[in-house]
Write a protein that holds these residues in place. Structure first.
Motif, PDB file in Angstrom:
ATOM      1  N   VAL A  37     -13.148  -9.341   6.932  1.00  0.00           N
ATOM      2  CA  VAL A  37     -14.646  -9.341   6.030  1.00  0.00           C
ATOM      3  C   VAL A  37     -14.344  -9.590   4.733  1.00  0.00           C
ATOM      4  N   ALA A  38     -13.251  -9.178   3.997  1.00  0.00           N
ATOM      5  CA  ALA A  38     -13.079  -9.729   2.606  1.00  0.00           C
ATOM      6  C   ALA A  38     -13.037 -11.097   2.421  1.00  0.00           C
ATOM      7  N   GLY A  39     -12.581 -11.907   3.483  1.00  0.00           N
ATOM      8  CA  GLY A  39     -12.456 -13.293   3.629  1.00  0.00           C
ATOM      9  C   GLY A  39     -13.756 -13.963   3.746  1.00  0.00           C
ATOM     10  N   LEU A  40     -14.636 -13.329   4.484  1.00  0.00           N
ATOM     11  CA  LEU A  40     -16.120 -13.809   4.558  1.00  0.00           C
ATOM     12  C   LEU A  40     -16.657 -13.938   3.569  1.00  0.00           C
ATOM     13  N   HIS A  41     -16.414 -12.983   2.564  1.00  0.00           N
ATOM     14  CA  HIS A  41     -16.960 -12.863   1.287  1.00  0.00           C
ATOM     15  C   HIS A  41     -16.531 -13.505   0.074  1.00  0.00           C
ATOM     16  N   GLN A  42     -15.686 -14.511   0.601  1.00  0.00           N
ATOM     17  CA  GLN A  42     -14.894 -15.663  -0.291  1.00  0.00           C
ATOM     18  C   GLN A  42     -14.102 -14.875  -1.562  1.00  0.00           C
ATOM     19  N   HIS A  43     -13.578 -13.626  -1.285  1.00  0.00           N
ATOM     20  CA  HIS A  43     -12.560 -13.027  -2.254  1.00  0.00           C
ATOM     21  C   HIS A  43     -11.159 -13.784  -2.233  1.00  0.00           C
ATOM     22  N   ALA A  44     -10.536 -13.727  -3.268  1.00  0.00           N
ATOM     23  CA  ALA A  44      -9.022 -14.211  -3.248  1.00  0.00           C
ATOM     24  C   ALA A  44      -8.296 -13.663  -2.126  1.00  0.00           C
ATOM     25  N   THR A  45      -7.504 -14.380  -1.646  1.00  0.00           N
ATOM     26  CA  THR A  45      -6.663 -14.349  -0.314  1.00  0.00           C
ATOM     27  C   THR A  45      -5.818 -12.852  -0.670  1.00  0.00           C
ATOM     28  N   ASN A  46      -5.274 -12.963  -1.990  1.00  0.00           N
ATOM     29  CA  ASN A  46      -4.283 -11.865  -2.124  1.00  0.00           C
ATOM     30  C   ASN A  46      -5.211 -10.455  -2.335  1.00  0.00           C
ATOM     31  N   LEU A  47      -6.445 -10.541  -2.662  1.00  0.00           N
ATOM     32  CA  LEU A  47      -6.959  -9.363  -2.703  1.00  0.00           C
ATOM     33  C   LEU A  47      -7.692  -8.995  -1.426  1.00  0.00           C
ATOM     34  N   CYS A  48      -7.936  -9.942  -0.448  1.00  0.00           N
ATOM     35  CA  CYS A  48      -8.102  -9.670   0.964  1.00  0.00           C
ATOM     36  C   CYS A  48      -7.106  -8.785   1.739  1.00  0.00           C
ATOM     37  N   VAL A  49      -5.790  -9.268   1.394  1.00  0.00           N
ATOM     38  CA  VAL A  49      -4.593  -8.560   1.968  1.00  0.00           C
ATOM     39  C   VAL A  49      -4.418  -7.275   1.587  1.00  0.00           C
ATOM     40  N   GLU A  50      -4.775  -7.115   0.184  1.00  0.00           N
ATOM     41  CA  GLU A  50      -4.793  -5.670  -0.448  1.00  0.00           C
ATOM     42  C   GLU A  50      -5.624  -4.754   0.046  1.00  0.00           C
ATOM     43  N   VAL A  51      -6.887  -5.305   0.193  1.00  0.00           N
ATOM     44  CA  VAL A  51      -7.992  -4.278   1.042  1.00  0.00           C
ATOM     45  C   VAL A  51      -7.448  -4.003   2.275  1.00  0.00           C
ATOM     46  N   GLY A  52      -7.076  -4.984   3.276  1.00  0.00           N
ATOM     47  CA  GLY A  52      -6.589  -4.348   4.294  1.00  0.00           C
ATOM     48  C   GLY A  52      -5.540  -3.473   4.353  1.00  0.00           C
ATOM     49  N   ARG A  53      -4.502  -3.516   3.168  1.00  0.00           N
ATOM     50  CA  ARG A  53      -3.382  -2.590   3.179  1.00  0.00           C
ATOM     51  C   ARG A  53      -3.991  -1.232   2.627  1.00  0.00           C
ATOM     52  N   GLN A  54      -4.950  -1.410   1.891  1.00  0.00           N
ATOM     53  CA  GLN A  54      -5.544   0.196   1.349  1.00  0.00           C
ATOM     54  C   GLN A  54      -6.086   0.919   2.759  1.00  0.00           C
ATOM     55  N   THR A  55      -6.743  -0.014   3.397  1.00  0.00           N
ATOM     56  CA  THR A  55      -7.384   0.574   4.906  1.00  0.00           C
ATOM     57  C   THR A  55      -6.527   1.179   5.724  1.00  0.00           C
ATOM     58  N   ALA A  56      -5.252   0.844   5.707  1.00  0.00           N
ATOM     59  CA  ALA A  56      -4.211   1.424   6.844  1.00  0.00           C
ATOM     60  C   ALA A  56      -4.126   3.191   6.620  1.00  0.00           C
ATOM     61  N   PRO A  57      -3.835   3.857   7.492  1.00  0.00           N
ATOM     62  CA  PRO A  57      -3.400   5.340   7.410  1.00  0.00           C
ATOM     63  C   PRO A  57      -2.291   5.222   6.682  1.00  0.00           C
ATOM     64  N   GLU A  58      -2.169   6.256   6.075  1.00  0.00           N
ATOM     65  CA  GLU A  58      -1.200   6.500   4.856  1.00  0.00           C
ATOM     66  C   GLU A  58       0.286   6.614   5.445  1.00  0.00           C
TER      67      GLU A  58
END
Length: 288
Positions: free
Chosen positions: A247-268
């Motif tokens: 989803v972050a990639g669909l909104h044309q965010h930077a690739t590193n930011l997209c991956v960081e969004v996914g990392r933050q979504t993971a259970p702690e």
């Protein structure tokens, strides 16, 4: 491992306490085969009657899955983030090069580098179908995002059928134990002319049905259902991580930011650390 320890501890404490209190296992063991036949047979029959074949298969496999624990670990989450990082980089640099990876993931060197992810049909199809849809409709990323959300919601709903089926069985077992106990009382009443010592054993055998129904429900089947539900939810969070990155990639965010969004979504408790993920992405960049 903890699941097996829990089962052993439950049996040891319940029956050990009964024996230490002066109880005799002979009465229970004598009635156990007949009571188990009635209660277990009725529970199995109602389970087969109330569920579809797919749910039955998933429930049987779910018992093993509950003991083994979640499928996806911290290393797997890091791997899927690295996989998505490479795919999104290619999608931004040259979408045409991406086509070979999403159309034939089995022969894609990017997917082949992560065999556990490649072996999971849900994860692969989720990634490839979303990237394919996005490449056809980049002007409306919200439409692709909605499709992705609905698909993951449907996957989660289907995955929860097995724990719900086991929980329904657990809810029915105490009542089935009462049914077996009532049948034991009927048998006892038909022998009312017998001496008290005989009637005592028959009444004790009838009560084994009540005990067995409650014990199976609350000490075994219900905990298995709850454990399977927790394992299923954790495994489903793996797909939520994939969704967040895409989803972050669909909104044309930077690739590193997209991956960081996914990392933050993971259970702690299974979330890769920022440093470990950065090192893994740095190695991928060097290899590229």
């Amino acid at each position: 491992m903890l699941g097996m320890i829990g089962i052993v501890l439950t049996f040891a404490m319940v029956f050990g306490g009964y024996i230490l209190a002066g109880g005799k296992l002979g009465v229970i063991l004598h009635s156990l085969p007949y009571e188990m036949m009635m209660i277990g047979g009725a529970a199995l029959g109602s389970f087969l009657l109330s569920n579809e074949t797919a749910v039955i298969k998933h429930s049987l496999g779910g018992v093993v899955r509950a003991l083994k624990g979640p499928q996806w670990r911290e290393a797997d989450l890091q791997d899927v983030l690295c996989l998505l990082f490479q795919l999104l980089r290619i999608a931004k640099a040259n979408p045409i090069d991406l086509e070979s990876h999403i159309e034939d993931p089995e022969n894609s060197p990017i997917f082949q580098a992560f065999p556990r992810i490649l072996a999971d049909g849900h994860a692969v199809s989720l990634i490839t179908d979303t990237l394919r849809s996005a490449s056809l409709n980049y002007d409306d990323p919200y439409q692709v995002e909605e499709m992705l959300s609905q698909r993951i919601s449907l996957m989660s709903e289907e995955a929860m059928h097995a724990p719900h089926a086991l929980q329904n069985m657990a809810d029915a077992l105490p009542a089935l134990g009462i049914v077996a106990a009532v049948l034991g009382v009927i048998k006892t009443m038909s022998a009312i002319d017998q001496p008290p010592e005989v009637l005592g054993k028959m009444i004790g055998g009838a009560l084994v049905g009540t005990f067995l129904g409650v014990f199976l429900a609350y000490a075994l089947v219900a905990p298995f259902a709850q454990r399977l539900q927790a394992v299923t939810k954790q495994d489903q969070s793996f797909y939520d991580v994939i969704k967040s990155v895409l989803v972050a990639g669909l909104h044309q965010h930077a690739t590193n930011l997209c991956v960081e969004v996914g990392r933050q979504t993971a259970p702690e408790h299974v979330r890769p650390s920022y440093g470990d993920l950065e090192n893994a992405l740095r190695d991928l960049k060097r290899a590229a």
